[in-house]
Design a protein around this motif. Sequence first.
Motif, mmCIF file in Angstrom:
data_model
loop_
_atom_site.group_PDB
_atom_site.id
_atom_site.type_symbol
_atom_site.label_atom_id
_atom_site.label_comp_id
_atom_site.label_asym_id
_atom_site.label_seq_id
_atom_site.Cartn_x
_atom_site.Cartn_y
_atom_site.Cartn_z
ATOM 1 N N LEU A 244 0.544 -1.579 0.059
ATOM 2 C CA LEU A 244 0.081 -0.134 -0.391
ATOM 3 C C LEU A 244 0.568 0.652 0.044
ATOM 4 C CD1 LEU A 244 -2.880 1.455 0.087
ATOM 5 C CD2 LEU A 244 -2.842 1.121 2.786
ATOM 6 N N VAL A 245 2.039 1.182 0.863
ATOM 7 C CA VAL A 245 2.726 2.250 0.806
ATOM 8 C C VAL A 245 3.283 2.595 -0.088
ATOM 9 C CG1 VAL A 245 4.637 3.470 2.739
ATOM 10 C CG2 VAL A 245 2.354 2.445 3.583
ATOM 11 N N PHE A 246 4.079 1.645 -0.781
ATOM 12 C CA PHE A 246 5.131 1.429 -1.242
ATOM 13 C C PHE A 246 5.863 0.922 -2.785
ATOM 14 C CE2 PHE A 246 7.226 1.209 3.198
ATOM 15 C CZ PHE A 246 7.755 2.515 2.759
ATOM 16 N N VAL A 247 4.081 0.681 -3.181
ATOM 17 C CA VAL A 247 4.165 -0.609 -4.616
ATOM 18 C C VAL A 247 3.150 0.231 -4.964
ATOM 19 C CG1 VAL A 247 3.943 -2.575 -5.578
ATOM 20 C CG2 VAL A 247 5.475 -2.674 -3.656
ATOM 21 N N PHE A 248 2.055 0.105 -5.165
ATOM 22 C CA PHE A 248 0.909 1.297 -5.519
ATOM 23 C C PHE A 248 1.134 2.656 -5.365
ATOM 24 C CE2 PHE A 248 -2.463 -2.083 -2.181
ATOM 25 C CZ PHE A 248 -1.845 -2.896 -3.021
ATOM 26 N N PRO A 249 1.202 3.279 -5.196
ATOM 27 C CA PRO A 249 1.952 4.905 -5.987
ATOM 28 C C PRO A 249 2.535 4.637 -7.142
ATOM 29 C CG PRO A 249 1.991 4.647 -3.666
ATOM 30 C CD PRO A 249 1.791 3.451 -3.843
ATOM 31 N N ASN A 250 3.261 3.448 -7.048
ATOM 32 C CA ASN A 250 4.984 3.808 -8.452
ATOM 33 C C ASN A 250 4.408 2.768 -9.015
ATOM 34 O OD1 ASN A 250 5.976 5.491 -7.035
ATOM 35 N ND2 ASN A 250 6.314 3.753 -5.311
ATOM 36 N N VAL A 251 3.347 2.341 -9.548
ATOM 37 C CA VAL A 251 2.796 0.996 -10.133
ATOM 38 C C VAL A 251 1.945 1.768 -11.198
ATOM 39 C CG1 VAL A 251 4.117 -1.249 -9.326
ATOM 40 C CG2 VAL A 251 1.675 -0.006 -9.234
ATOM 41 N N PRO A 252 1.656 0.708 -12.294
ATOM 42 C CA PRO A 252 0.327 1.368 -12.821
ATOM 43 C C PRO A 252 -1.136 0.307 -12.714
ATOM 44 C CG PRO A 252 1.669 0.001 -14.374
ATOM 45 C CD PRO A 252 2.234 -0.226 -13.079
ATOM 46 N N THR A 253 -2.142 1.109 -12.968
ATOM 47 C CA THR A 253 -3.719 0.954 -12.452
ATOM 48 C C THR A 253 -3.944 -0.176 -12.660
ATOM 49 O OG1 THR A 253 -4.253 2.998 -12.490
ATOM 50 C CG2 THR A 253 -5.897 2.141 -12.868
ATOM 51 N N GLY A 254 -3.671 -0.963 -13.736
ATOM 52 C CA GLY A 254 -4.080 -2.220 -13.649
ATOM 53 C C GLY A 254 -3.396 -2.964 -12.918
ATOM 54 N N LEU A 255 -1.926 -2.774 -12.639
ATOM 55 C CA LEU A 255 -1.241 -4.065 -11.771
ATOM 56 C C LEU A 255 -1.253 -3.828 -10.790
ATOM 57 C CD1 LEU A 255 1.278 -5.724 -11.473
ATOM 58 C CD2 LEU A 255 2.414 -4.114 -11.111
ATOM 59 N N VAL A 256 -1.942 -1.980 -10.332
ATOM 60 C CA VAL A 256 -2.724 -1.887 -8.898
ATOM 61 C C VAL A 256 -3.700 -2.964 -8.672
ATOM 62 C CG1 VAL A 256 -3.321 -0.640 -7.370
ATOM 63 C CG2 VAL A 256 -1.677 0.064 -8.259
ATOM 64 N N ASP A 257 -4.663 -3.066 -9.072
ATOM 65 C CA ASP A 257 -5.770 -3.542 -9.024
ATOM 66 C C ASP A 257 -6.013 -5.470 -9.108
ATOM 67 O OD1 ASP A 257 -7.411 -1.088 -9.477
ATOM 68 O OD2 ASP A 257 -7.789 -1.905 -12.266
ATOM 69 N N LEU A 258 -4.512 -6.071 -9.685
ATOM 70 C CA LEU A 258 -3.965 -7.381 -9.620
ATOM 71 C C LEU A 258 -3.440 -7.897 -8.527
ATOM 72 C CD1 LEU A 258 -4.105 -10.031 -10.878
ATOM 73 C CD2 LEU A 258 -1.624 -9.122 -11.417
ATOM 74 N N LEU A 259 -2.578 -6.804 -7.782
ATOM 75 C CA LEU A 259 -2.045 -6.853 -6.598
ATOM 76 C C LEU A 259 -2.346 -6.193 -5.651
ATOM 77 C CD1 LEU A 259 0.795 -5.002 -7.339
ATOM 78 C CD2 LEU A 259 1.164 -7.441 -6.925
ATOM 79 N N LEU A 260 -3.914 -5.996 -5.666
ATOM 80 C CA LEU A 260 -4.714 -5.253 -4.374
ATOM 81 C C LEU A 260 -5.807 -6.826 -3.925
ATOM 82 C CD1 LEU A 260 -5.427 -2.909 -1.665
ATOM 83 C CD2 LEU A 260 -7.701 -2.232 -4.351
ATOM 84 N N GLY A 261 -6.252 -7.889 -5.396
ATOM 85 C CA GLY A 261 -6.745 -8.651 -5.254
ATOM 86 C C GLY A 261 -5.750 -9.883 -4.923
ATOM 87 N N VAL A 262 -4.693 -9.247 -4.921
ATOM 88 C CA VAL A 262 -4.265 -10.410 -3.946
ATOM 89 C C VAL A 262 -3.718 -10.826 -2.992
ATOM 90 C CG1 VAL A 262 -1.541 -12.000 -4.517
ATOM 91 C CG2 VAL A 262 -2.597 -11.076 -6.271
ATOM 92 N N THR A 263 -3.140 -9.230 -2.577
ATOM 93 C CA THR A 263 -3.023 -8.922 -0.861
ATOM 94 C C THR A 263 -4.262 -9.281 -0.662
ATOM 95 O OG1 THR A 263 -2.899 -6.406 -1.032
ATOM 96 C CG2 THR A 263 -0.706 -7.372 -1.379
ATOM 97 N N ILE A 264 -4.588 -8.780 -0.259
ATOM 98 C CA ILE A 264 -5.909 -8.591 0.245
ATOM 99 C C ILE A 264 -6.697 -9.926 0.046
ATOM 100 C CG2 ILE A 264 -9.010 -8.346 0.045
ATOM 101 C CD1 ILE A 264 -8.725 -5.608 -0.809
#
Length: 687
Positions: A244-264
């Motif tokens: 949330l703090v270091f990865v999401f602000p620095n990657v494309p929106t599509g990758l954020v959506d994927l990583l958000l699902g995986v981490t949750i």
Amino acid sequence: MTRAAASRTATLVAVVLSIVSGIGALTLDLTVLPTHPEPPLSSGWSGVLPGVAMLVPGALLLWRLPWHPIAVVLTLFGVLWIVDGLAAAAVNYAWYFDQGAWWAPPAFWFFSRFGAVLIFPIVLLLLLFPDGRLRGGVWRIVSIAAIVLGLVLPFAFLFSPAEALSLDNDDRADLLAAFEPALPTLPLPLGVWLALLAAAVPCLGLGLFLALIVCVSRRFGATPVEKAQLRWLVWSALIFLVALVFVFPNVPTGLVDLLLGVTIGLVSASVVVAVTRYRLYAIDRLLSWTLVYGLLICGIVLVDVLIVLAIGSAIDDRVAMLLAVVAVTIAYAPLRGSLYAIASRLVSGRRGDPYAVVSSLGERLDRAPDARAQLAELAAAVAEAFGSRSVQVELDRPGGEAMVAIYGTPIADAAEVPIDHRGEIIGRILIEAGRRPVVSTRDQRLLGDLVRLAAASVRSAELGRALQAGREKLVLAREEERSRLRRELHDGLGPLLAGVKLRLETARNLAERDPARSLALVDAAIDDQSDVIGEIRRIVQDLRPPALDDLGLLGALDQQAARLSGGGMVVTVTGAVPPDLPPAVEVAAFRIASEALVNAHKHSGAARVEVELGEEDGMLRLEVSDDGRGLAAAGSTGVGLHSQRERAAELGGTLEVSSRKGEGTVIRVLLPLRSDTARQEVVADVG
């Protein structure tokens, strides 16, 4: 409707609503994305993915644990995530195909404003684990602070004016102009709203951090199993916080959506493991690899930066990138192995390499000079393998105090692991839970291997010591018996025979001069000879009772029974003995039975004593039972019973005593009819 029924009904409603919403979101995605791959809002699947990750474990928990707060949080927010995905897909569809649709404004409000609450359940899960209640005391204050910080983001997005949301964001301004419903907002200055929006994500990160601290604090005073469960939740929450703090602000929106699902999904699965107490604790490798790949990623970035800074200005950027890739590739494989070994050692001690642990213990045991040193090596090996600060090994010793080896400082609440050797519990290990407790099947298997290896070695050393002690005892007994025979022959038979010789010599000298006196001396010598014969018989009887040779074991015991019967006590002897009874077994059985009968006669007050002989599995069975007063306590055995046990043990037999106060005593003896070597030879011949 019962509480359980209501919970299951709510579960079914949530699942049905989620399925409908998920199908709707994916259907709208399939309509929009093929022709418009970059819609204004996130795709519908980006909400469905984390929603499913929360809903599935939440529904399972809610079905199994009615209205458990953690199950409610997972299920509720799982549904909200999926509905959020439907709302995003609906807005995307309306943007391209029907901007005047009646459902577009509520869908936009739900996604752009209410959707800000969807990260908040992670804070709740960390604070409510595992019983659904906040911690008390000072931790309750920290928990409330975490909740307040986590609600800053939803508050700011729910109530801030459109002007604050659209500032410096033209795309959002267009969407707000097209779909923003006319809802009232709080009358705060624009600067305040901008400050709240700017602080929203940092506040959420700080709230997550405080919730994580509260979750970690539950380890203090927790059981080893609870600590293992917490490791899953803390690990997944830490990954989510870092992302949330270091990865999401620095990657494309599509990758954020994927990583958000995986981490949750990771957090939700960890909560299920913790709440349902499933024994899924093989997390060591995950923790170790998390550390390893985190360090490797940092190293890769560092290599890239150094190469670009050092030679990037002199050569083409593509060449610099190629050099960085080559440098990383060369160092990656060996560095990964070394880093994994270090990380595994930090996380779980040396248990990550069970072969090395067992091999090291084997070498230590070989170098140890005796059983006590081997126990010390076992304690040290277990402590190193499981990262424990305190290990105590106890080995029971027959007829003596337990042998104890201690590594570290003993503690009161250590876990106890029995030491089993060929089906016999010969001791125990008391171990303090280290950085990770011994709970997984893999851990228990490794500990079992260590215990078996050490038990065999220690028992062999103990048996060797006992064998040496037995040899020394036999030598001493033999020499003592020789000394006793020498004394009796010298002090008893010697003077008697010397006196007979002297009388006979005197009688020979007087035979011609004084025949009458000579005959008197011969008669005296004959009387002395009777004493010599009696002394010889006494010595022989001490070596082996003559009754055994004259009457056999049954007859000799009948004789003893007849001698001791009387005075209100009746002794009976029954049973049979196998033919060709070994002399040593015959003597031991006679001595043990005789001692038992004498004890019963003197101490038991019994009216009836029964002696029974028989054969059982190649063993001579002897039972002496009485109906007397019994032993006062289990530890009230005297020298006689101890000597009986020793007689049985010398032949490889056993002696058991069962007694209750006022209910009599039973002595059961088993003596092998053949030695172990002879029995093995018989088995080999049969085979």
